[in-house]
Design a protein around this motif. Sequence first.
Motif, mmCIF file in Angstrom:
data_model
loop_
_atom_site.group_PDB
_atom_site.id
_atom_site.type_symbol
_atom_site.label_atom_id
_atom_site.label_comp_id
_atom_site.label_asym_id
_atom_site.label_seq_id
_atom_site.Cartn_x
_atom_site.Cartn_y
_atom_site.Cartn_z
ATOM 1 N N ARG A 184 13.153 -12.397 40.842
ATOM 2 C CA ARG A 184 13.793 -13.409 40.002
ATOM 3 C C ARG A 184 15.226 -13.011 39.666
ATOM 4 N N CYS A 188 18.969 -14.897 40.910
ATOM 5 C CA CYS A 188 19.898 -15.487 39.942
ATOM 6 C C CYS A 188 21.337 -15.019 40.141
ATOM 7 N N GLN A 286 10.378 -19.596 44.181
ATOM 8 C CA GLN A 286 11.097 -19.699 42.904
ATOM 9 C C GLN A 286 10.204 -20.089 41.728
ATOM 10 N N ILE A 288 7.404 -19.099 39.409
ATOM 11 C CA ILE A 288 6.529 -18.040 38.909
ATOM 12 C C ILE A 288 5.234 -18.628 38.355
ATOM 13 N N PRO A 333 15.795 -13.632 30.366
ATOM 14 C CA PRO A 333 16.028 -14.640 31.412
ATOM 15 C C PRO A 333 17.452 -15.184 31.391
#
Length: 435
Positions: A184, A188, A286, A288, A333
């Motif tokens: 992840r 990004c 992409q 989760i 995040p």
Amino acid sequence: MLTNFRYIWNRLRTSFWFVPAVMAIAAFVLSVSSLALDQSEWGEMIRNIKWSYDIGVDGARLFLSTIAGSMITVTSLVFSLTLIALTLASSQLGPRLLNIFMSDIVVQTTMGLFIATFLFSLLTLRAVSDSAGVPEISITLVFLLTLISFAWLIYFIHHIAQNIQADNTVARVSRSLNKAIREREAACEISGASIIRDGEKKADHTKQGRSVCSNASGYVRTLDLVTLYHMAANNDMQIAILVEVGDYVICDTEVARVYRPPAGDDSIDDRINGAINLGPVRTPNQDIDYAINGLTEIAARALSPGINDYFTALTCMDHLTDALVLVLRSKPPVIGYKDETDTTRLLITPKRFGDMMNEAFHAIRQNGESQFPVLMHLSKSLAILASCAGRKGERKAIAHHTEFVKRVANNKLSDPVDQETLLSRVHEIEKKLQV
């Protein structure tokens, strides 16, 4: 561009035709090459070594016909075994896990190997004639491919027997989930952009801007963040994406907001919609929650009255806890991106820890609320998460689920000893969260 490539690769990887097609093409190329070698001077030198399979024309035809017939028969057997495994997986573990089985490289290679051997045998058979003689090198390769195919068939049967076991399936889904969490952060990264994380200050002007509506309905499969960021930076505007991967979008509903779009450019809406890839079904790319839902579905089915296998549910909780601990140990995040002038260009909807906990534990708790071992194991998972959580929002999410367990203990457990034991565990979790 990279996002679209990953999506296409994931579609190919989970298809039954891609690997067999590649192996069939390889068999065609190998057949043409070996037949050319048979007719060359090098072929004569190799035959003189006496290692090749030396038989007459009639024997070669009989041998190749037998191999071709047996290969196509075994290929049908492989298809049958695969369909049986898919049926069992769908009925016992859930239809959304079929992608896991369809992406199994062993199953794809098995079908590809038998199809390739069948095709290689047919092409070699075509070259056998009284005038041209026997292509000994090609026939030797057919013999070797046959030995490899049947050795692989034994391994395939063993692999299928292992795959239909619930614990092994849970472990595979867990590996997929942990891989998605680890990737992840890398997904990004955008060249030339600074990341804004959850909890950091952001400048959101899009509420003063205009809405961008979806031009189609479907699940959000991927978000092309690179395209969206450069679109915003190059046009000196700000974009806020209001949907996340896995959401279902209805046509003509708001999916984004744009602040200061360039005047007279009517293509902005279409370009934003183009960066939001929609489809009829969700995919693990992409997403989760897709893998989390897979483990939750296995656990919920295991706790159903028809199956009543709470040991499988406990295994799912262990793997879900492991994944959530991995999230706790990760960075917060991403919620947006700034350019080199420190101007916020792109804002996205983050997938927070609390959202993942809700996906992981709500259904399990609701299906196992009358089973004391399930509730004790859930409280054990919450205790592990409480000892690893450091950020305020994460501790709040754990406290939220702890409160749910406390309510279940007070309202659903009839045995006073069970109730006291579970409440004692809940009290320990609450003390950890207060430290």
